[in-house]
Design an enzyme around this catalytic site. Structure first.
Site, PDB file in Angstrom:
ATOM      1  N   LYS A  75     -22.058 -15.367  16.392  1.00 16.19           N
ATOM      2  CA  LYS A  75     -21.221 -16.552  16.159  1.00 16.19           C
ATOM      3  C   LYS A  75     -21.719 -17.776  16.923  1.00 16.19           C
ATOM      4  CE  LYS A  75     -19.137 -14.055  19.603  1.00 16.19           C
ATOM      5  NZ  LYS A  75     -19.274 -12.592  19.806  1.00 16.19           N
ATOM      6  N   GLY A  80     -14.603  -9.665  13.799  1.00 14.71           N
ATOM      7  CA  GLY A  80     -15.039  -8.277  13.646  1.00 14.71           C
ATOM      8  C   GLY A  80     -14.814  -7.688  12.269  1.00 14.71           C
ATOM      9  N   GLY A 124     -13.414  -1.423  29.495  1.00 16.78           N
ATOM     10  CA  GLY A 124     -14.512  -1.816  28.612  1.00 16.78           C
ATOM     11  C   GLY A 124     -14.160  -2.907  27.629  1.00 16.78           C
ATOM     12  N   GLU A 148     -16.550  -7.899  29.524  1.00 16.56           N
ATOM     13  CA  GLU A 148     -17.886  -7.739  30.084  1.00 16.56           C
ATOM     14  C   GLU A 148     -17.839  -7.903  31.606  1.00 16.56           C
ATOM     15  OE1 GLU A 148     -20.425  -6.965  28.246  1.00 16.56           O
ATOM     16  OE2 GLU A 148     -19.602  -7.321  26.243  1.00 16.56           O
ATOM     17  N   ASP A 180     -16.102 -18.356  23.319  1.00 15.11           N
ATOM     18  CA  ASP A 180     -16.255 -17.376  22.234  1.00 15.11           C
ATOM     19  C   ASP A 180     -15.321 -17.702  21.070  1.00 15.11           C
ATOM     20  OD1 ASP A 180     -17.162 -14.546  21.285  1.00 15.11           O
ATOM     21  OD2 ASP A 180     -14.974 -14.461  21.210  1.00 15.11           O
ATOM     22  N   LYS A 183     -16.051 -19.216  16.986  1.00 14.78           N
ATOM     23  CA  LYS A 183     -15.502 -18.611  15.772  1.00 14.78           C
ATOM     24  C   LYS A 183     -14.671 -19.602  14.960  1.00 14.78           C
ATOM     25  CE  LYS A 183     -15.455 -14.121  18.076  1.00 14.78           C
ATOM     26  NZ  LYS A 183     -14.617 -13.107  18.755  1.00 14.78           N
TER      27      LYS A 183
END
Length: 364
Positions: free
Chosen positions: A25, A54, A107, A110, A121, A125
């Site tokens: 992206k 996703g 998880g 990051e 981020d 998008k």
């Protein structure tokens, strides 16, 4: 990942007549103008369903399912890491740092979560979705971005008292010839469908002039959801090739001759606001702040004043308490001017917390 390296791989591949499928992206948001125009010149297809949300087929929905609509606005929860953190803060009362640590341990974040936390981020998008929806390219450097790293549990709790849930919302909407694109922490009414999107899930709400509001919900990240979107693009491109379909059919919602989108400047944002002041616990302070707001045509919708003593960044002998004001719709420019005057007059000991609000007053 990254921008320069994949750009230097993809551009010669396009010139060698290779169709492209990417989940990057950042690359498309910041270099999309060059990539898509080059793809048109060389009659090459670009598949990028996996680049946004996703496993949610939002790109295909905008390109095909909603092609008969003029898109009015898009509201998206487009980053699972930040949504998980805000959900933990809202549901479990955890601090930002506690929620972030938990997200990393599971998880969901990051080791260096900065691009998620600072909103970049999600901004990548929403820029892609805006280009598809509004028929032009976005100058990413002009997109307003604000992250969640300064969000305090106190504001989430006070927002709940006012009937709101905090989300990192990616917003794109039209104002005549201008397009407003921004990412910022946003209070939504707790009854709103996007307020119910918890954890690492993503959701996108799209409003078209014919279909009205539609909502797309699902897993916005992870290996399998991303792979699902990648395979979808590969099959779609394969079908186009075997059926000898022209590239124009692949890009029906992109107006390749359109000028760049004209983005609304920050000072021209127009919405409701949650303002939290750190005020001395003395008589008349609310009246003084209200007077300044009135000077800048800012109307008060609700007030919450607590006796809880705030911990300040700087030491003071005064008892300082939180004062929350929810405004009616106001301009960003007037809000900032009023805040500057309130701080200059020391009606607020520290710089106030400002969180934008989207609710029924604006027709959400």
């Amino acid at each position: 990942g990254g921008i320069e390296f994949p750009y230097n791989v993809i551009t010669p591949a396009i010139k060698n007549k290779k169709n492209i499928v990417t989940a990057n992206k950042a690359l498309l948001a910041e270099k999309g103008k060059e990539i898509f125009r080059l793809a048109k010149d060389y009659d090459v297809r670009i598949g990028f369903e996996a680049a946004v949300a996703g496993g949610i087929p939002i790109i295909k929905a905008l390109r095909e399912g909603l092609v008969a609509n003029e898109i009015k606005k898009i509201y998206g929860i487009l980053n699972g890491t930040t949504n998980y953190i805000l959900t933990s803060m809202y549901v479990e009362g955890k601090s930002f740092q506690q929620a972030l640590k938990e997200a990393q341990e599971k998880g969901y974040a990051e080791a260096d979560p900065s691009l998620d936390i600072n909103g970049t981020d999600a901004a990548h998008k929403i820029s892609i979705l805006a280009s598809l929806s509004f028929g032009g390219f976005v100058d990413f450097s002009q997109v307003y971005i604000e992250g969640i790293d300064k969000i305090e549990i106190l504001d989430i709790e006070l927002g709940r008292e006012l009937g709101y849930t905090l989300k990192l919302l990616a917003i794109a909407k039209t104002h005549g010839e201008d397009v407003e694109i921004r990412v910022n922490p946003t209070f939504l009414p707790s009854w709103h469908p996007l307020s119910k999107v918890d954890g690492v899930f993503n959701a996108v709400m799209v409003e078209g002039n014919n279909v009205g509001e539609t909502m797309f919900y699902g897993r916005g990240a992870g290996g399998l959801p991303t792979a699902s979107a990648v395979i979808s693009d590969i099959i779609s491109i394969g079908k186009s090739i075997t059926n000898n379909l022209g590239i124009e059919l692949e890009i029906t919602s992109m107006d390749w001759k359109h000028k760049d989108l004209n983005l609304t400047k920050v000072k021209d944002f127009y919405t409701r606001y949650y303002l939290r002041f750190a005020v001395p616990d003395i008589t008349g302070i609310l009246a003084k702040i209200a007077s300044v707001l009135a000077q800048y045509n800012i109307s008060i919708a609700a007030v919450i004043q607590k006796e809880k003593v705030l911990k300040l960044q700087k030491e003071t002998t005064e008892k300082v308490v939180p004062l929350v004001i929810l405004t009616h719709t106001a301009s960003e420019n007037n809000i900032q001017l009023a805040i500057k005057e309130i701080v200059a007059n020391k009606y607020s000991i520290e710089k106030p917390v400002i969180i934008r609000v989207e609710d029924e007053e604006r027709g959400i």
